[in-house]
Write a protein that holds these residues in place. Structure first.
Motif, PDB file in Angstrom:
ATOM      1  N   UNK A  96       0.774  -1.228   0.000  1.00 20.21           N
ATOM      2  CA  UNK A  96       0.000   0.000   0.000  1.00 20.21           C
ATOM      3  C   UNK A  96       0.813   1.289   0.000  1.00 20.21           C
ATOM      4  N   UNK A  97       2.139   1.192   0.015  1.00 20.59           N
ATOM      5  CA  UNK A  97       2.962   2.399   0.032  1.00 20.59           C
ATOM      6  C   UNK A  97       2.648   3.264  -1.187  1.00 20.59           C
ATOM      7  N   UNK A  98       2.649   4.558  -0.987  1.00 20.71           N
ATOM      8  CA  UNK A  98       2.337   5.499  -2.069  1.00 20.71           C
ATOM      9  C   UNK A  98       3.588   5.900  -2.862  1.00 20.71           C
ATOM     10  N   UNK A  99       4.759   5.492  -2.407  1.00 23.82           N
ATOM     11  CA  UNK A  99       5.997   5.928  -3.049  1.00 23.82           C
ATOM     12  C   UNK A  99       6.788   4.788  -3.662  1.00 23.82           C
ATOM     13  N   UNK A 100       8.107   4.938  -3.614  1.00 27.76           N
ATOM     14  CA  UNK A 100       9.004   3.971  -4.260  1.00 27.76           C
ATOM     15  C   UNK A 100       9.058   2.628  -3.553  1.00 27.76           C
ATOM     16  N   UNK A 101       8.531   2.558  -2.350  1.00 29.85           N
ATOM     17  CA  UNK A 101       8.577   1.311  -1.589  1.00 29.85           C
ATOM     18  C   UNK A 101       7.525   0.297  -2.072  1.00 29.85           C
ATOM     19  N   UNK A 102       6.495   0.754  -2.781  1.00 25.11           N
ATOM     20  CA  UNK A 102       5.412  -0.128  -3.223  1.00 25.11           C
ATOM     21  C   UNK A 102       5.978  -1.219  -4.129  1.00 25.11           C
ATOM     22  N   UNK A 103       5.747  -2.474  -3.716  1.00 24.36           N
ATOM     23  CA  UNK A 103       6.278  -3.611  -4.473  1.00 24.36           C
ATOM     24  C   UNK A 103       5.429  -4.834  -4.151  1.00 24.36           C
ATOM     25  N   UNK A 104       4.571  -5.215  -5.098  1.00 19.76           N
ATOM     26  CA  UNK A 104       3.648  -6.326  -4.858  1.00 19.76           C
ATOM     27  C   UNK A 104       4.380  -7.649  -4.652  1.00 19.76           C
ATOM     28  N   UNK A 105       5.521  -7.829  -5.282  1.00 20.72           N
ATOM     29  CA  UNK A 105       6.263  -9.081  -5.122  1.00 20.72           C
ATOM     30  C   UNK A 105       6.767  -9.214  -3.681  1.00 20.72           C
ATOM     31  N   UNK A 106       7.350  -8.154  -3.162  1.00 24.39           N
ATOM     32  CA  UNK A 106       7.832  -8.193  -1.774  1.00 24.39           C
ATOM     33  C   UNK A 106       6.646  -8.333  -0.821  1.00 24.39           C
ATOM     34  N   UNK A 107       5.552  -7.621  -1.108  1.00 20.59           N
ATOM     35  CA  UNK A 107       4.343  -7.742  -0.280  1.00 20.59           C
ATOM     36  C   UNK A 107       3.877  -9.194  -0.262  1.00 20.59           C
ATOM     37  N   UNK A 108       3.824  -9.823  -1.439  1.00 16.58           N
ATOM     38  CA  UNK A 108       3.396 -11.225  -1.527  1.00 16.58           C
ATOM     39  C   UNK A 108       4.302 -12.139  -0.722  1.00 16.58           C
ATOM     40  N   UNK A 109       5.598 -11.887  -0.790  1.00 20.66           N
ATOM     41  CA  UNK A 109       6.544 -12.718  -0.032  1.00 20.66           C
ATOM     42  C   UNK A 109       6.245 -12.653   1.470  1.00 20.66           C
ATOM     43  N   UNK A 110       6.002 -11.436   1.984  1.00 18.92           N
ATOM     44  CA  UNK A 110       5.702 -11.291   3.413  1.00 18.92           C
ATOM     45  C   UNK A 110       4.351 -11.892   3.757  1.00 18.92           C
ATOM     46  N   UNK A 111       3.357 -11.669   2.902  1.00 14.02           N
ATOM     47  CA  UNK A 111       2.042 -12.253   3.149  1.00 14.02           C
ATOM     48  C   UNK A 111       2.109 -13.784   3.138  1.00 14.02           C
TER      49      UNK A 111
END
Length: 188
Positions: A96-111
């Protein structure tokens, strides 16, 4: 609270955590600063919850200047101790980050890490991210797992999937059943 103070004097991480939560619940700057003190003490003892709670203080700027990088560092330290909530929080940040941190792949890994430890919320988010990737079958599988664990949002999404036949054969009876399950849990 006296017993907690006594335990805290003996460097008891759980006592620090309880005291920190009590202070943070005051929802004012004085309480936040005191909560920060207790969570720092707990985190210094490498306590999984103390690390996580201190991360939330930095993420939201409670009693300290807001610092997302520091929050992420603390969440990762907590996640390394298998604290599912920290893993989920990391997934949320990267999703959900609004900036450069937004990364669905990394989000998926943590989820995924959180999901494999039983987090229905993480499973629901994996379902949504699978939909973003246009992988309806995988979305269905994640939503089903989360719904079976009682996640209401996953139930609603599963009902929608059955209604439109996304990743599964359309089935109005199943759609109605999942909507009804969600309604029974007071979500709609």
């Amino acid at each position: 609270q006296e017993q907690l103070q006594s335990l805290a004097k003996n460097k008891n991480a759980e006592a620090y955590n309880w005291l920190g939560n009590l202070e943070r619940a005051k929802d004012n700057e004085v309480g936040y600063r005191q909560a920060l003190y207790y969570f720092e003490k707990s985190a210094a003892l490498d306590n999984y919850y103390g690390l996580y709670a201190l991360g939330t203080m930095y993420q939201y700027g409670q009693g300290v200047k807001q610092n997302s990088d520091k929050a992420i560092e603390l969440y990762k330290a907590s996640a390394r101790k298998n604290f599912v909530t920290a893993m989920y929080q990391l997934g949320t940040i990267y999703e959900q980050d609004k900036g450069e941190r937004k990364d669905y792949k990394i989000a998926s890994d943590w989820y995924e890490k959180a999901a494999y430890l039983g987090s229905a919320n993480a499973m629901e988010r994996l379902g949504w991210l699978s939909e973003v990737d246009l992988n309806d079958k995988k979305a269905f599988e994640w939503y089903k797992k989360a719904a079976d664990l009682g996640n209401v949002k996953a139930m609603e999404n599963l009902a929608w999937i059955y209604s439109y036949g996304k990743g599964v054969t359309a089935n109005n009876n199943e759609s109605i059943r999942w909507y009804q399950n969600a309604v029974n849990l007071n979500s709609i």
